[in-house]
Design a protein around this motif. Structure first.
Motif, short mmCIF file in Angstrom:
data_model
loop_
_atom_site.label_atom_id
_atom_site.label_comp_id
_atom_site.label_asym_id
_atom_site.label_seq_id
_atom_site.Cartn_x
_atom_site.Cartn_y
_atom_site.Cartn_z
N THR A 35 25.73 29.57 34.34
CA THR A 35 26.92 29.03 34.98
C THR A 35 26.99 29.45 36.44
OG1 THR A 35 28.09 29.12 32.87
CG2 THR A 35 29.43 28.90 34.84
N THR A 36 26.66 30.69 36.71
CA THR A 36 26.68 31.17 38.09
C THR A 36 25.67 30.42 38.95
OG1 THR A 36 27.34 33.36 37.32
CG2 THR A 36 26.43 33.23 39.53
N LYS A 37 24.47 30.23 38.44
CA LYS A 37 23.44 29.50 39.20
C LYS A 37 23.89 28.07 39.47
CE LYS A 37 19.43 32.09 37.59
NZ LYS A 37 18.20 32.05 36.79
N THR A 38 24.46 27.41 38.46
CA THR A 38 24.91 26.03 38.62
C THR A 38 26.04 25.94 39.63
OG1 THR A 38 24.30 25.55 36.34
CG2 THR A 38 25.80 24.01 37.39
N LEU A 39 27.00 26.85 39.56
CA LEU A 39 28.11 26.83 40.51
C LEU A 39 27.64 27.11 41.93
CD1 LEU A 39 30.89 28.62 38.46
CD2 LEU A 39 30.81 26.23 39.13
N GLN A 40 26.65 27.98 42.10
CA GLN A 40 26.13 28.25 43.43
C GLN A 40 25.43 27.02 44.01
OE1 GLN A 40 23.71 31.74 42.91
NE2 GLN A 40 25.41 33.14 43.29
N LYS A 41 24.67 26.31 43.17
CA LYS A 41 24.02 25.09 43.62
C LYS A 41 25.04 24.04 44.02
CE LYS A 41 19.79 25.59 40.90
NZ LYS A 41 19.00 25.05 39.76
N ASP A 42 26.08 23.88 43.18
CA ASP A 42 27.12 22.90 43.48
C ASP A 42 27.87 23.25 44.76
OD1 ASP A 42 26.44 21.45 41.25
OD2 ASP A 42 28.11 22.17 40.01
N ALA A 43 28.18 24.52 44.95
CA ALA A 43 28.88 24.96 46.16
C ALA A 43 28.03 24.70 47.39
CB ALA A 43 29.24 26.43 46.05
N HIS A 44 26.75 24.96 47.27
CA HIS A 44 25.84 24.70 48.41
C HIS A 44 25.80 23.21 48.72
CE1 HIS A 44 22.60 25.55 51.16
NE2 HIS A 44 21.84 24.66 50.57
#
Length: 52
Positions: A35-44
């Motif tokens: 979830t953290t990796k996905t949210l970081q990608k989305d935020a970027h």
């Protein structure tokens, strides 16, 4: 030892509960990491899109 005075049923329940706790902890760790990796990608992606 503390487990030597327990009945076999109690020992089995303790073993199963211990295994469940370990599995739930590992599963939670995997979910949080993904979830953290996905949210970081989305935020970027959002930052790059809004910067244009």
């Amino acid at each position: 030892m503390i487990f030597s005075s327990l009945k076999i049923g109690t020992k089995i329940i303790i073993a199963i509960c211990s295994i469940l706790v370990i599995c739930m902890t590992l599963l939670t760790d995997v979910i949080i990491t993904n979830t953290t990796k996905t949210l970081q990608k989305d935020a970027h992606s959002i930052l790059i899109t809004s910067a244009r």
